[in-house]
Design a protein around this motif. Sequence first.
Motif, PDB file in Angstrom:
ATOM      1  N   ARG A  39       0.852  -1.190   0.000  1.00  0.00           N
ATOM      2  CA  ARG A  39       0.000   0.000   0.000  1.00  0.00           C
ATOM      3  C   ARG A  39       0.885   1.236   0.000  1.00  0.00           C
ATOM      4  O   ARG A  39       1.970   1.263   0.607  1.00  0.00           O
ATOM      5  CB  ARG A  39      -0.957  -0.001   1.193  1.00  0.00           C
ATOM      6  CG  ARG A  39      -0.324   0.189   2.535  1.00  0.00           C
ATOM      7  CD  ARG A  39      -1.352   0.105   3.659  1.00  0.00           C
ATOM      8  NE  ARG A  39      -2.339   1.176   3.555  1.00  0.00           N
ATOM      9  CZ  ARG A  39      -3.640   0.983   3.720  1.00  0.00           C
ATOM     10  NH1 ARG A  39      -4.121  -0.211   3.978  1.00  0.00           N
ATOM     11  NH2 ARG A  39      -4.479   1.998   3.630  1.00  0.00           N
ATOM     12  N   GLN A  40       0.451   2.265  -0.684  1.00  0.00           N
ATOM     13  CA  GLN A  40       1.233   3.484  -0.780  1.00  0.00           C
ATOM     14  C   GLN A  40       1.459   4.094   0.598  1.00  0.00           C
ATOM     15  O   GLN A  40       0.553   4.162   1.422  1.00  0.00           O
ATOM     16  CB  GLN A  40       0.515   4.486  -1.682  1.00  0.00           C
ATOM     17  CG  GLN A  40       0.454   4.073  -3.135  1.00  0.00           C
ATOM     18  CD  GLN A  40      -0.370   5.029  -3.968  1.00  0.00           C
ATOM     19  OE1 GLN A  40      -0.630   6.159  -3.556  1.00  0.00           O
ATOM     20  NE2 GLN A  40      -0.793   4.586  -5.147  1.00  0.00           N
ATOM     21  N   LEU A  72      -7.585   0.093  -3.313  1.00  0.00           N
ATOM     22  CA  LEU A  72      -6.287  -0.392  -2.904  1.00  0.00           C
ATOM     23  C   LEU A  72      -5.196   0.431  -3.589  1.00  0.00           C
ATOM     24  O   LEU A  72      -4.691   0.056  -4.642  1.00  0.00           O
ATOM     25  CB  LEU A  72      -6.174  -1.876  -3.281  1.00  0.00           C
ATOM     26  CG  LEU A  72      -4.978  -2.651  -2.759  1.00  0.00           C
ATOM     27  CD1 LEU A  72      -4.872  -2.510  -1.240  1.00  0.00           C
ATOM     28  CD2 LEU A  72      -5.112  -4.125  -3.137  1.00  0.00           C
ATOM     29  N   LEU A  74      -1.759   1.342  -4.487  1.00  0.00           N
ATOM     30  CA  LEU A  74      -0.578   0.494  -4.392  1.00  0.00           C
ATOM     31  C   LEU A  74       0.683   1.178  -4.889  1.00  0.00           C
ATOM     32  O   LEU A  74       0.635   2.127  -5.675  1.00  0.00           O
ATOM     33  CB  LEU A  74      -0.785  -0.782  -5.220  1.00  0.00           C
ATOM     34  CG  LEU A  74      -1.857  -1.764  -4.744  1.00  0.00           C
ATOM     35  CD1 LEU A  74      -2.012  -2.891  -5.749  1.00  0.00           C
ATOM     36  CD2 LEU A  74      -1.508  -2.309  -3.370  1.00  0.00           C
ATOM     37  N   HIS A  87       1.480   0.283   9.278  1.00  0.00           N
ATOM     38  CA  HIS A  87       0.472   1.323   9.060  1.00  0.00           C
ATOM     39  C   HIS A  87      -0.208   1.643  10.374  1.00  0.00           C
ATOM     40  O   HIS A  87      -0.946   0.829  10.933  1.00  0.00           O
ATOM     41  CB  HIS A  87      -0.557   0.859   8.032  1.00  0.00           C
ATOM     42  CG  HIS A  87      -1.573   1.903   7.691  1.00  0.00           C
ATOM     43  ND1 HIS A  87      -1.254   3.081   7.049  1.00  0.00           N
ATOM     44  CD2 HIS A  87      -2.916   1.957   7.926  1.00  0.00           C
ATOM     45  CE1 HIS A  87      -2.339   3.804   6.876  1.00  0.00           C
ATOM     46  NE2 HIS A  87      -3.359   3.151   7.408  1.00  0.00           N
ATOM     47  N   GLY A 107      -9.933  -3.286   1.246  1.00  0.00           N
ATOM     48  CA  GLY A 107      -8.705  -2.612   0.854  1.00  0.00           C
ATOM     49  C   GLY A 107      -7.975  -1.945   2.004  1.00  0.00           C
ATOM     50  O   GLY A 107      -6.744  -1.873   2.013  1.00  0.00           O
ATOM     51  N   ARG A 108      -8.714  -1.479   3.019  1.00  0.00           N
ATOM     52  CA  ARG A 108      -8.060  -0.787   4.143  1.00  0.00           C
ATOM     53  C   ARG A 108      -7.241  -1.732   4.998  1.00  0.00           C
ATOM     54  O   ARG A 108      -6.462  -1.292   5.853  1.00  0.00           O
ATOM     55  CB  ARG A 108      -9.116  -0.070   4.995  1.00  0.00           C
ATOM     56  CG  ARG A 108     -10.036  -1.005   5.762  1.00  0.00           C
ATOM     57  CD  ARG A 108     -11.141  -0.247   6.482  1.00  0.00           C
ATOM     58  NE  ARG A 108     -12.111  -1.173   7.048  1.00  0.00           N
ATOM     59  CZ  ARG A 108     -13.416  -0.930   7.101  1.00  0.00           C
ATOM     60  NH1 ARG A 108     -13.895   0.182   6.601  1.00  0.00           N
ATOM     61  NH2 ARG A 108     -14.236  -1.804   7.645  1.00  0.00           N
TER      62      ARG A 108
END
Length: 225
Positions: A39-40, A72, A74, A87, A107-108
């Motif tokens: 994830r970014q 998501l 990425l 995160h 996605g989170r």
Amino acid sequence: MKSDLFATDTMAQPATAPGMTLQNAKSIKYAVDGEMLARQGAMIAYRGKLQFERRGQGIGGMLKRAVTGEGLPLMSVSGQGEAWFAHEAQNCFIVDIEQGDKLTVNGRNVLCFDASLSYEIKTMKGSGIAGGGLFNSVFTGRGRLGLICEGNPLVIPVTAQQPVYVDTDAVVGWTADLATSLHRSQSIGSMIRGGSGEAVQLMLQGEGHVIVRPSEATPKKMEQH
């Protein structure tokens, strides 16, 4: 200098093989030899010769993310070296996905994964009448998937005889062979009187498992990329 911080069992030692491992309860280490995805903004440290590049989601994924706020976002990490991902100090877990498996994940809750895995953003049927978390990423292929969760998640078996109902803000993911739909557990009369706060749940039916976080989702923090 002396401290428990520098103990051998807590220090980040060089990897002996490429791939993903838990560094501790709050972070994942990935020994990169080629490419992986994350994830970014999740990289907290690295060593070696690595490159980080934004990865697009395709037109469909971009549209869904723009409309729903889910998705998501990425980045690809390529080269040779080691990178650490985390995160917001959430707990980290690793799932091994085998050929033929299919796992649907919010996605989170995705932190990083092997480039050998394929993913597709899908919409749960009927999600237009409920809140977030119903635009999910479906992972297939063979590889490792790193997940994050605020607290230790619950894994609840789902059987054909007994469906499971989950708050839509608490669901992390489920084995994708399960049938999903929205279930209203509150009467119209109760809603008129102010409601219980638990009006609609995600109902899962079939044979499989559902992963649930131990609290409802908190409001999203502003993120800068």
